[in-house]
Design an enzyme around this catalytic site. Sequence first.
Site, PDB file in Angstrom:
ATOM      1  N   GLU A   1      -2.534   7.908   7.455  1.00 15.33           N
ATOM      2  CA  GLU A   1      -1.243   8.100   7.978  1.00 15.33           C
ATOM      3  C   GLU A   1      -0.366   8.697   6.675  1.00 15.33           C
ATOM      4  O   GLU A   1       0.580   7.936   6.138  1.00 15.33           O
ATOM      5  CB  GLU A   1      -0.816   6.691   8.462  1.00 15.33           C
ATOM      6  CG  GLU A   1      -1.591   6.316   9.606  1.00 15.33           C
ATOM      7  CD  GLU A   1      -0.930   4.882  10.186  1.00 15.33           C
ATOM      8  OE1 GLU A   1      -0.201   4.183   9.479  1.00 15.33           O
ATOM      9  OE2 GLU A   1      -1.261   4.585  11.124  1.00 15.33           O
TER      10      GLU A   1
ATOM     11  N   ARG B   1       0.861  -1.225   0.028  1.00 15.76           N
ATOM     12  CA  ARG B   1       0.006   0.106   0.028  1.00 15.76           C
ATOM     13  C   ARG B   1       0.781   1.074   0.049  1.00 15.76           C
ATOM     14  O   ARG B   1       2.104   0.971   0.210  1.00 15.76           O
ATOM     15  CB  ARG B   1      -1.036  -0.116   1.336  1.00 15.76           C
ATOM     16  CG  ARG B   1      -0.250  -0.009   2.757  1.00 15.76           C
ATOM     17  CD  ARG B   1      -1.241  -0.074   3.687  1.00 15.76           C
ATOM     18  NE  ARG B   1      -0.510   0.885   4.951  1.00 15.76           N
ATOM     19  CZ  ARG B   1      -1.101   0.483   6.118  1.00 15.76           C
ATOM     20  NH1 ARG B   1      -2.038  -0.571   6.205  1.00 15.76           N
ATOM     21  NH2 ARG B   1      -0.676   1.151   6.927  1.00 15.76           N
TER      22      ARG B   1
ATOM     23  N   GLU C   1      -6.755   4.836  15.817  1.00 14.20           N
ATOM     24  CA  GLU C   1      -6.578   3.239  16.025  1.00 14.20           C
ATOM     25  C   GLU C   1      -5.843   3.052  17.177  1.00 14.20           C
ATOM     26  O   GLU C   1      -4.793   3.614  17.302  1.00 14.20           O
ATOM     27  CB  GLU C   1      -5.600   3.140  14.637  1.00 14.20           C
ATOM     28  CG  GLU C   1      -6.475   3.257  13.311  1.00 14.20           C
ATOM     29  CD  GLU C   1      -5.373   2.807  12.102  1.00 14.20           C
ATOM     30  OE1 GLU C   1      -4.383   2.228  12.475  1.00 14.20           O
ATOM     31  OE2 GLU C   1      -5.415   3.136  11.231  1.00 14.20           O
TER      32      GLU C   1
ATOM     33  N   GLU D   1      -2.450  -8.005   6.598  1.00 12.80           N
ATOM     34  CA  GLU D   1      -2.596  -8.072   8.079  1.00 12.80           C
ATOM     35  C   GLU D   1      -3.534  -9.050   8.787  1.00 12.80           C
ATOM     36  O   GLU D   1      -4.246  -8.915   9.699  1.00 12.80           O
ATOM     37  CB  GLU D   1      -3.351  -6.482   8.336  1.00 12.80           C
ATOM     38  CG  GLU D   1      -2.129  -5.681   7.924  1.00 12.80           C
ATOM     39  CD  GLU D   1      -2.563  -4.152   8.333  1.00 12.80           C
ATOM     40  OE1 GLU D   1      -1.361  -3.714   9.193  1.00 12.80           O
ATOM     41  OE2 GLU D   1      -3.249  -3.521   8.002  1.00 12.80           O
TER      42      GLU D   1
HETATM   43  C1  GLA Z   1      -1.733   1.450  10.750  1.00 13.74           C
HETATM   44  C2  GLA Z   1      -2.808   1.522   9.768  1.00 13.74           C
HETATM   45  C3  GLA Z   1      -3.590   0.237   9.686  1.00 13.74           C
HETATM   46  C4  GLA Z   1      -2.926  -0.791  10.081  1.00 13.74           C
HETATM   47  C5  GLA Z   1      -2.436  -0.458  11.008  1.00 13.74           C
HETATM   48  C6  GLA Z   1      -1.498  -1.871  11.726  1.00 13.74           C
HETATM   49  O1  GLA Z   1      -2.028   2.726  11.930  1.00 13.74           O
HETATM   50  O2  GLA Z   1      -3.461   3.017   9.526  1.00 13.74           O
HETATM   51  O3  GLA Z   1      -4.102   0.295   8.363  1.00 13.74           O
HETATM   52  O4  GLA Z   1      -1.972  -1.282   9.105  1.00 13.74           O
HETATM   53  O5  GLA Z   1      -1.287   0.460  11.181  1.00 13.74           O
HETATM   54  O6  GLA Z   1      -0.890  -1.641  13.069  1.00 13.74           O
END
Ligand code: GLA
Length: 653
Positions: A154, A115, A307, A355
Amino acid sequence: MTTRKLTGRLDGLAFGGDYNPEQWDEAVWAEDDELMRRARVNLATVGVFSWALLEPEEGRYDFAWLDAHLDRLHAGGVAVDLATPTASPPPWFTRAHPDALPVTAEGVRLVHGSRDTYCLAAPAYRDAARRVAAALAERYGRHPAVALWHVHNEYATLCFCDHAAAAFRTWLRDRHGTLDALNEAWGTAFWSQRYHSWDEVLPPRATQWHHNPGQSLDFRRFFSDVALAAYREQRDEIRAHSDRPVTTNLMLPGYQNLDLWAFGRELDFVTIDHYPDRPGLDAAADTAFGADRARSLGGGRPWLLMEQGANTVYAEGRVLPKDPGDIFRHTLGHIARGSDGALFFQWRQSKAGAETWHSAMVPHAGPDSRIFREVRALGEAVARLAEVAGSTVTAEVAVLHDAEAWWASEADGLPSPEPGYHSMLRRAHRALWDAGVVTDFAHPEHDLSRYRLVLAPALPLVTDAGAANLRRYVAGGGTLLLQHFGGVVDERPHARLGGYPAGPLREALGVRVEEPRPLRQGERVALSDGAHGTAWSEYLRLDGAEAVSAYTHGMLAGHPALTRHSFGDGRGWYLSTVLDTGDYGALVQRLLGEAGVVREWPPGVEAVTRGAWRFLLNHGGDAVPLPRAAHDLLTDGPLTELPPHGCAVLRMP
Ligand code: GLA
């Protein structure tokens, strides 16, 4: 700054997580509805990685599936944090626009398959991202399920491609005006680097040895600005169709490609992703570190934990389990420090894909599991804290944080790469956390007058305005601790001449540093008060300050290590080495005492006042009697004693 708030659309605090229903089928969706109800989920982040489904080919959108999920969630009372999917362009995009794939500093063009494979400066990427954001906003801007917008995911990816190079040149022209000014700022008189044409200027791609520090620093600034422009573009498309708040989830890890202060100013409210990198008590301290930063980036306003992990932390390259109760404690730690809720990545653990082994609220084992039971109990608890939503936290102490100082501390050719910027900030925050003090982060140019104590553990770069601001802070009655290698360069970054740190800081601190003397790896120095330092020492001279302790050996024997200066109504402290953890903690305690910051609760109890509520987290194994009985929101009953390892949220009279 706008007044668009999360709390307007949610009743109380947010609870939920990233929801990726496209990984599942109808039977699972039905179970999701039921389990979300049981866990009291009221907010789901949808669509973060859905670009390939939403726009299966360029310009053709398929919204039917998303319509159905949004309607279903809404019917179940779950509001939606609708994401734009731009962190993960679909395969068709990268095939059509290979020039928009990111290129590393080494010149390697990355390919599709993970990604974040895009260059934020590539026009084709920016256009496609804006178009998909606009299409989503047009369709869902007023959808009753949508409570907020989650732009991208992010922002962090750097790129060194030719698009980045062209955009960098444009940015440099804006910043420096002329090539002469750029040459002066970057010090290109050395190593035959003088530029005679803008076309000669490049990103700091892999080169033979040290990069030019001005070039490196400007590139970091540039890329942060590019990311912010990309964010703004999408936000503005959304705002044209929607009155719901818009944000992006910031990541606050040990590296940092964004000027988070600049992002904080642009977001309707700050959201962060937080994954502690160590288990146990360290994770609780790290939670406070992340939460205090999130709150500070938003100027003290409520923010949102977008998150966290349900059962794992990344530590030492491993996925380690969280102990029973940790999910609860970490969540409460965030809410205590101003988060208006707690979300997870992700709702249901993936059965396939990259994941698969990342934790979730509903693990592979299903709802009959320890984790889901903890999640349910947590959902109940968060619901009971509804009245806390929208309230704020104030702090008496601040740690200085500045992205430019961070980037400058990563320049090639510094006297020593140790200790790193992030670890110095963590240490300072940890010492304050251990002392039971709630801490803000502040920029060196912020108004600091409300803080009794300001720590500047890592501030190699300080602007003239920042140095003057810190001098004013001390003169006005503040207590400042500047640490080694502080204020040694300006924003270009050129060395401060005539002794470090920058002039106004020398006045405030009453010292003049002549010579940085980094220590060898593992070397320790003894100080006259029995403390020890590592990593760094300095030859400094007193210019009004008193020596609190001195080095005892070698060339520095008898010369000051730690100094204190009464200046105006305040005190300027300077520490020229990295004290051992215990010694540093003792120094911080002393400064807190001098600044009049008092600890109200015994060691081991983390206490945070948020609005009219007091959050208590007992990290110790002993019960702690309360000074007087109070109403605890978590149990909805009176509390006289905080149980071992227990938590409480007390409504204050
Ligand atoms: C990030 C991403 C998520 C996921 C988490 C895994 O914070 O935003 O999509 O990949 O990490 O810890």
